[in-house]
Design an enzyme around this catalytic site. Structure first.
Site, PDB file in Angstrom:
ATOM      1  CE  LYS A 192      -1.596 -55.931 -38.622  1.00  0.00           C
ATOM      2  NZ  LYS A 192      -2.666 -55.002 -38.977  1.00  0.00           N
TER       3      LYS A 192
ATOM      4  CD  GLU B 103     -15.220 -45.374 -41.523  1.00  0.00           C
ATOM      5  OE1 GLU B 103     -13.973 -45.524 -41.384  1.00  0.00           O
ATOM      6  OE2 GLU B 103     -16.017 -46.323 -41.538  1.00  0.00           O
TER       7      GLU B 103
ATOM      8  CB  CYS C  25       1.192 -53.650 -32.550  1.00  0.00           C
ATOM      9  SG  CYS C  25      -0.444 -53.126 -33.103  1.00  0.00           S
TER      10      CYS C  25
ATOM     11  CD  GLU D 268      -9.953 -45.945 -38.123  1.00  0.00           C
ATOM     12  OE1 GLU D 268      -9.026 -46.381 -38.830  1.00  0.00           O
ATOM     13  OE2 GLU D 268     -10.302 -46.463 -37.059  1.00  0.00           O
TER      14      GLU D 268
ATOM     15  CB  CYS E 163      -5.476 -50.766 -37.345  1.00  0.00           C
ATOM     16  SG  CYS E 163      -5.732 -50.189 -35.680  1.00  0.00           S
TER      17      CYS E 163
ATOM     18  CD  GLU F   4      -5.280 -57.259 -41.782  1.00  0.00           C
ATOM     19  OE1 GLU F   4      -4.067 -57.290 -41.483  1.00  0.00           O
ATOM     20  OE2 GLU F   4      -5.991 -56.267 -41.645  1.00  0.00           O
TER      21      GLU F   4
ATOM     22  CD  GLU G 284     -12.540 -60.157 -46.613  1.00  0.00           C
ATOM     23  OE1 GLU G 284     -12.745 -61.252 -47.160  1.00  0.00           O
ATOM     24  OE2 GLU G 284     -12.356 -60.035 -45.393  1.00  0.00           O
TER      25      GLU G 284
ATOM     26  CB  SER H 100     -13.247 -47.854 -39.051  1.00  0.00           C
ATOM     27  OG  SER H 100     -12.569 -47.472 -40.223  1.00  0.00           O
TER      28      SER H 100
END
Lengths: 661, 575
Positions: free
Chosen positions: B357, B281, B502, B278, B298, B360, B365, B318
């Site tokens: 999650k 990036e 989190c 990251e 994230c 996710e 993908e 990102s």
């Protein structure tokens, strides 16, 4: 001179953009800025015409409130117009609001030049031509439908004021209802309209207005009875960049239609009261929260607001006193709970209508978080009258703690259903028997329900209770918003409690536990009472039936003690007052499974009188469960176990051989 | 100061304090149900009602401010009768299946029923019945168990500013649900699970994946690997009555090994890896005019939010996968090859503090060639349940250490679990990459803490990097508005959907003890400050991974395996 806005001549320049502070005064005493006899005469003449005092053509006034329309007034008006056209007679036909005698609508008034205005009742389409012939063509009294004359020029004609329905009333708030054309601002102006607002803006400071209302002793007419002046004082004292005043026209009580009539028949009076209140507390924006089920009231209100704007009586710099004011109408969406003030404000803000805890009180933090005063329609109408007549005269009416008058909507088993305005302090007996005319069909009085679902049923033993806030509370009822339902001996008090509890359960917003869950459980307990032994199921549910009664008081106490808003807090009232005054009826249902009023279907028994029955067999044909047995030509018999109490046999029998117990 | 009397005790309270708080200050506890700290009192449940002399009816102590001289009784017979009746009414309209309920022994209704000695069914009658909503991958809604306290609605509307659920209907038919009672999967819900954390009963709960994990563990053909998020080690001890803020990393590793996992790895490893990708990036975008500000990726709740509401801004996020997905991807490529394991036989489980999650891990993908990076996600709570089923006595376990190579991590990785942590970690490495020097002070106080939006301008070399940290999705709107109107001055923005980060995720232990967030956060900062290496670029195992496999950050291979894409999901709601 067409209307009072143009006033007398080009010298008058009053308009919404350029307001003249003398406009209202000129409407009655004018003109003030220039002396011209012709102008003076023009204004006087227009006013007399608007008040139906000066006219060369006959005037026909048809009661076009919702009550009148429901009785067919619309068709009667059309028939009158057609008849006049046929006879080639020119007359002025106007609509008016509800005069309160809804039981005898359609009401049509005839005003002939030089004569008193005469009211006729229960006019039907069929008799319109005879009616017009007698009253207009022959200029005589149509005796069979005479209600009364508004005046005593002709001693042979009965006066409407002497009719027992009207004789004991005191019309302050309803003075214009059924008399004036509610869609005309000029008419309102000619009946002392906006004089109160003018007085307030010109001669009084906000504190003075508040003091006047406090001294008058006005208490909230929505049911709470909170001193209106005190509420205004609290809001007036708050410092804020924006304040609001709200008119509660949600009127959700079943059987109540006082506000509806007022809004349909004299909307300008209410608007004037709202403006006076806004001036007093420092609000520049008002909301009228009117239930969507009153489309005519909303239409009349909107029309009145538009006219006020045209006449410069709403908008910026009203009457050149630097007073800005606008009124918005917000329609309700079918929730009784939105009559509660914090839920109402939530609804205006676009949220789900659910009450909030107080404090903070609306006068400190209300609509959109700003100081807000919420009052009922009738309260605002009283404000206008108080300013007009002064607090001394107003407070001379009523009792020591309940000043002024109260409008009640009489309905149920009573001869004269309609809208009445009575001075505080007269007894329930007078309302039921003198004004209401007593119980129809020679039935006996059983109870009167005051205050809608929040109120209680009062029996004959307390019928001499005076109508005022404290006395009614003492006997276990409350003033409420004005619902007044009379019940005769064929009303079952258990059924009444069930009706109101069902209503409360459907309307409960669901926020707080005692109301959402508690009223449901109370309803279930009450529903189990009038159940037939056939439908009672197993031993467990039979036990539940008795257990429920034992726990009813506890449940009612907790619901009353802990509910968030008035809806829940007053939900147990119908049951509690029923238990207080009609305990024997509950016990009869519970232990003897009997309903003396003959209402609770499951507890009825159908019996064939074998001395009258000829065995024709007609009832057998209509009995769905086949509960009637017998040989042709012999007296028949109802098998109780199979009977579902539908009543078809009772209705079919031509010999009245079936008894219902 | 105001003086009042509560239960005969003279209490001095600050003006504006509620009776509830004033009572608490002298050790008198009044039960509540609809009350949420720091939110306006709503006065819905009425259980806190107390007797105030002179007031008609009982007064809700959570909403009524103290007045001079009032006399309050919190335990009079009248109050007790009311409280008991209210609890009875709630119990009556509730399924009586405590024995088979997921919140058995941790349910506020159970607590109240026990506390007030409910021993009979006084008011028997109709009970509500509603279908269970199992439409989403992360959560279940069970309105039959809902006691309509309204806490979930308020958290969703007032804290998260989303409002996916609300009160509907009236009276007995009242229900908390989505618009038109449609499934959560087609609502505005981002599955953050904040509602689960405040639900007193089992009306809201996560979807359970324990069965899938158990099946894989007992399948001889499967090679089961588990990874743990930083936030889990700081909080799972709470379920075992350990004091708030106990670091139980060592115990966790042992417990997981005993469950049967072949390898126990640390998600923190991948957190360091994420920072490498990251930061590179970000520097790329700054140097070559890419979409700025760049947002972290994230938090899958944040990503879902943008996909559903602001897909126009998706290119700002990102393209890095979230750490546990990166770890799963590395396991099924690099590690599988290295160890000679068929990646199809690998079963990767993530233990997360998070409910999103789960959603996710099932995103199409993220299933490379029909093989998911992560096979199953278990929340902290589910792991505890699994330990119980497996008879693992957490309190008595010996300590153990993570396996290598995906067990090494730096301090920067540990603080991923708290708001501002990802940003701090990224800054440490970005500074090194841009200047070649290490930061003198690696701790950025200005972006720590519980403020809704934390902003700072950090000088890095001859650049000034403008950063923002959004704490809780409820605070993101102004930042997004700036981005869409082109007025944003930020280069890099971290967004965590859960307030606090989190450690306060939807999968964490459920209790209302105050300071739970602060105590958990402290553990992570402690791990960071005592770590051998505090910056992600110092992670030796990560360096090895690049040397042996990816080459360098943002390489083509890194893009294939460690990066992902996002989709416009706005039309999902229009249907």
């Amino acid at each position: 001179m067409r209307n009072l806005l143009g006033l007398c001549c080009e010298k008058c320049w009053h308009s919404p953009e350029k307001a003249c502070e003398h406009f209202i005064q000129c409407c009655s005493e004018g003109p003030l800025c220039h002396h011209d006899q012709e102008c003076i005469d023009n204004i006087k003449l227009l006013k007399k015409q608007l008040r139906y005092e000066e006219h060369d053509k006959p005037i026909i006034i048809v009661g076009m409130g919702t009550c009148g329309l429901a009785s067919g007034a619309g068709k009667v008006k059309d028939a009158i117009e057609a008849e006049l056209k046929k006879l080639n007679i020119e007359a002025i036909i106007e609509g008016t609001g509800c005069i309160g005698y809804c039981a005898v609508e359609p009401i049509v008034d005839i005003k002939l030049p030089g004569k008193d205005r005469v009211s006729y009742c229960e006019i039907t389409v069929k008799e319109v031509s005879r009616f017009i012939q007698t009253t207009i063509v022959e200029g005589k009294i149509y005796k069979e439908r005479l209600l009364g004359a508004h005046g005593n020029t002709d001693p042979d004609v009965k006066q409407i004021d002497k009719d027992p329905f009207f004789e004991h009333q005191l019309k302050i708030v309803l003075a214009n209802c059924g008399i004036v054309n509610p869609t005309s601002i000029d008419t309102y102006l000619s009946f002392d309209g906006f004089k109160a607002l003018d007085k307030v803006l010109r001669l009084m400071k906000p504190e003075d207005v508040v003091k006047e209302v406090i001294d008058a002793g006005l208490r909230g007419r929505g049911g709470g009875g909170f001193p209106t002046g005190k509420k205004w004082e609290m809001a007036m004292k708050e410092k804020a960049d924006q304040k609001y005043i709200v008119c509660n026209a949600d009127e959700g009580d079943p059987g109540a239609f006082m506000d509806r009539s007022l809004l349909e028949s004299d909307p300008f009076r209410v608007i004037e009261g709202i403006m006076i209140g806004g001036y007093a507390i420092g609000a520049t924006v008002a909301y009228i929260y009117c239930r969507a089920e009153y489309p005519l009231a909303i239409e009349r209100l909107q029309n009145s607001i538009d006219l006020c704007k045209q006449y410069g009586l709403l908008g910026k710099n009203i009457l050149n006193h630097g007073f800005d004011f606008e009124i918005k109408i917000k329609k309700g969406a079918g929730a009784f709970v939105c009559g509660e003030e914090t839920a109402l404000m939530g609804s205006i803000e676009g949220k789900r209508g659910m009450p909030k805890p107080r404090p903070p009180y609306p006068t400190k933090s209300g609509l959109f978080g700003k100081p807000t005063v919420i009052n009922n329609v009738e309260t605002f109408a009283n404000v206008t009258s108080i300013i007009l007549m002064g607090y001394k005269k107003y407070s001379s009416v009523g009792t020591a703690t309940s000043k002024g008058t109260k409008v009640f909507a009489l309905s149920g088993n009573i001869k004269n259903t309609g809208l009445v305005e009575i001075p505080m302090g007269i007894t329930l007996r007078d309302v039921v028997f003198k004004i209401g005319g007593g119980i129809p069909d020679n039935k006996e009085f059983k109870a009167v329900q005051i205050g809608g679902p929040s109120g209680g049923c009062l029996p004959e033993s307390v019928i001499d209770t005076p109508v005022d806030y404290e006395s009614l509370k003492e006997v276990g009822a409350m003033m409420g918003s004005g619902g007044f339902v009379v019940m005769d001996q064929e009303t079952c008090m258990v059924d009444v409690a069930k009706y109101f509890l069902t209503f409360i359960q459907e309307e409960s917003c669901g926020k707080c536990v005692p109301c959402r869950e508690g009223t449901k459980r109370m309803l279930e307990i009450i529903e189990r009472i009038p159940k037939s032994y056939k439908n009672n199921g197993d031993k467990m549910s039979q036990l539940q039936r008795f257990k429920g009664i034992v726990h009813l008081q506890r449940l009612a106490d907790v619901i009353k003690d802990t509910s968030l808003c008035g809806l829940g807090q007053s939900a147990p009232n119908p049951v509690l007052s029923g238990l207080k005054y009609f305990k024997h009826e509950y016990e009869e249902h519970l232990y003897e499974r009997k309903c003396s009023a003959g209402v609770c279907k499951e507890l009825l028994t159908f019996e064939i009188n074998n001395e009258i029955c000829t065995g024709c067999g007609l009832c057998v044909k209509v009995c769905a469960p086949g509960a009637i047995v017998g040989e042709k030509g012999q007296a028949h018999y109802v098998v109780e176990d199979k009977c579902i109490q539908c009543g078809m046999c009772f209705e079919t029998c031509r010999l009245d051989a079936i008894n219902v117990n | 100061m105001v003086q009042l009397t509560i239960n005969g005790i003279k209490v001095n309270a600050e003006e504006g304090m509620t009776i509830l708080d004033a009572a608490k200050s002298v050790g008198i506890s009044i039960p509540t149900l609809c009350h949420i700290k720091n939110l306006e009192p709503t006065g819905a449940c009425r259980i806190c009602a107390v007797e105030v002399d002179g007031m008609k009816g009982l007064t809700p102590s959570c909403a009524y401010p103290v007045q001079e001289g009032i006399i309050v009784e919190t335990n009079s017979p009248r109050v007790r009768k009311a409280r008991k009746t209210i609890v009875e009414l709630l119990v009556e309209n509730h399924p009586q299946d405590c024995l088979i309920c997921v919140r058995n022994k941790n349910c506020e209704l159970q607590d109240l029923s026990e506390q007030y000695g409910i021993r009979e069914h006084r008011f028997v009658g109709e009970t509500k019945s509603h279908a269970i909503d199992i439409s989403s991958a992360s959560m279940e809604r069970d309105p039959a168990k809902c006691i309509l306290c309204g806490r979930c609605v308020r958290v969703c509307h007032e804290v998260q500013n989303i409002g996916a659920i609300d009160f509907t209907n009236r009276g007995f038919s009242s229900i908390v649900t989505t618009p038109y009672n449609k499934g959560l999967n087609v609502s505005d819900c981002i599955l953050c699970g904040q509602c689960i954390l405040v639900c007193p009963t089992a009306a809201l709960r996560e979807k359970s994946n324990i069965k899938a994990v158990a099946t894989a563990l007992y399948d001889r053909k499967k090679y089961c690997i588990v990874q743990i998020a930083p936030a889990v080690r700081a909080s799972i001890g709470e379920e075992y009555n350990m004091p708030l803020g106990t670091d139980v990393t060592g115990l966790l590793v042992t417990g997981l090994r005993r469950l049967g996992f072949k390898k126990v790895f640390d998600t923190n490893f991948a957190a360091d890896l994420t920072i490498m990708e990251e930061a590179t990036e970000l520097i790329n975008r700054v140097k070559n005019g890419g979409a700025l500000p760049m947002f972290t990726s994230c938090c899958p709740g944040w990503v879902k939010y943008v996909e559903m509401n602001r897909p126009e801004v998706l290119d700002h996020i990102s393209s890095c996968k979230s750490p546990h997905e990166m770890e799963g991807a590395v396991l099924k490529t690099y590690y599988a090859k290295k160890m000679g394991i068929d990646p199809n036989d690998m079963f990767v489980v993530s233990i997360m503090p998070c409910t999103v999650k789960k959603y996710e891990s099932e995103r199409p993908e993220l299933k490379e060639d029909i093989m998911p990076d992560v096979d199953a996600v278990l929340t902290t709570r589910e792991l505890v349940r699994f330990f119980k089923i497996a008879g693992i006595d957490f309190n008595d376990l010996p300590q153990d250490q993570f396996d290598n190579p995906l067990g090494e991590s730096t301090g920067a990785a540990a603080i991923f679990g708290t708001s501002g942590g990802v940003m701090e970690a990224a800054l440490r490495t970005a500074y090194f990459k841009l200047t070649g020097k290490e930061l003198e002070n690696v701790e950025f106080e200005e972006i720590r803490g519980m403020d809704g939006v934390k902003e700072a301008s950090i000088p890095i070399g001859d650049m000034t990097v403008n950063i923002a940290v959004v704490n809780g999705i409820g605070n993101v709107k102004p930042i997004l508005d700036q981005v869409q109107s082109g007025t944003s001055k930020h280069h890099f923005v971290e967004v965590m959907a859960c307030p606090g980060g989190c450690i306060n995720g939807g999968g964490q232990p459920i209790h209302q003890k105050p300071e739970k967030v602060m105590k958990r956060v402290k553990v992570l900062y402690q791990i960071d400050s005592t770590a051998k290496n505090r910056s992600s670029h110092e992670n030796e195992s990560v360096k090895t991974l690049y040397k042996e496999f990816f080459g360098e950050p943002n390489s083509h291979k890194a893009h294939e395996i460690l990066h992902t894409e996002y989709f416009d999901k706005k039309k999902l709601l229009r249907s």
